[in-house]
Scaffold this active site. Structure first.
Site: not given
Length: 246
Positions: A79, A81-82, A144-146, A157-158, A175
């Site tokens: 993914g 950026v978060t 969000s997931l990665g 994870g999430l 993201c």
């Protein structure tokens, strides 16, 4: 949810942490993944992070608009950026996906559906999107997931927004999506205490993954880190390296 002194292959050990720095978690879950065997139970690590922006393997620095005082680190998850920070629950998933019989797409779908099921139990209608992993409520992103898959197992994870300050999200393109609105459970009218919320979320995730959740103690790496902090030592002394900062 039960705590047991023994486990079966389809048990998942659920470890509930307080706030933990990103670097410690990242290197510990990578180490667990590198050294696990076919008999080892899967694990969920449920926690919060202090404020931090993370760039996944596909991350582009230009999506960090104005980090300010918030650290930015490169991560090996998938993914873009978060943001992580107080008021957000992170669930790291150390899963043997070969044992679960899941490919990458099936895994992402199971996680998203677990979150959607959890939100539905609270009266919130949520959906996933084919073009952007995560879970959305009326177009606003709430989870969000990665993930990273290595040696037939996952880590990372999430993250789901409980009652966090959303202003740091305006410093990035979440993201990689420009002007992506974000939301929280609280903004959707849900005001659960953190522990209850996390237990319920874990239950729905475990069900979708075909696992039985078993509450477990905090791991040695965390206890060692806490001892170092208490005695004035280096909290990262047990880590192999620090993530690369931008």
């Amino acid at each position: 949810m039960h705590s047991w002194p023994y486990t079966s292959p389809m048990d998942a050990l659920i470890r509930y942490f307080p706030q933990v720095d990103y670097s410690s978690c990242w290197h510990a879950m990578r180490d667990l993944t590198d050294h696990r065997d076919a008999q080892q139970s899967d694990e969920f690590w449920v926690l919060e992070h202090p404020p931090i922006f993370t760039l996944g393997q596909a991350g582009k620095p230009e999506h960090v608009l104005n980090a300010g005082e918030i650290p930015v680190v490169n991560s090996d998850r998938g993914g873009q950026v978060t943001y992580h920070g107080p008021g957000q629950t992170v669930v790291y998933l150390m899963l043997d996906i070969k044992r679960l019989g899941l490919g990458s797409r099936g895994l992402v779908s199971a996680i998203e559906q677990g979150i959607i099921d959890f939100l539905a139990s609270l009266g919130i209608t949520a959906v996933n999107r084919d073009d952007a992993p995560g879970v959305y409520v009326q177009g606003a992103k709430i989870a969000s997931l990665g993930l990273r898959i290595r040696r037939g197992a996952t880590y990372h994870g999430l993250a789901i927004n409980r009652d966090m300050d959303l202003s740091p999200w305006h410093r990035i393109n979440p993201c990689g999506h420009v002007d992506q609105p974000m939301t929280t459970l609280k903004a959707q009218g849900v005001d659960l205490d953190r522990h209850s919320m996390e237990q319920q979320l874990v239950s729905f995730l475990a069900k979708r993954l075909g696992l039985t959740p078993r509450t477990a103690a905090l791991p040695d790496w965390y206890n060692t880190r806490q001892e170092n902090v208490t005695t004035g030592g280096d909290p990262g002394s047990a880590l192999t390296q620090q993530p690369e900062r931008l």
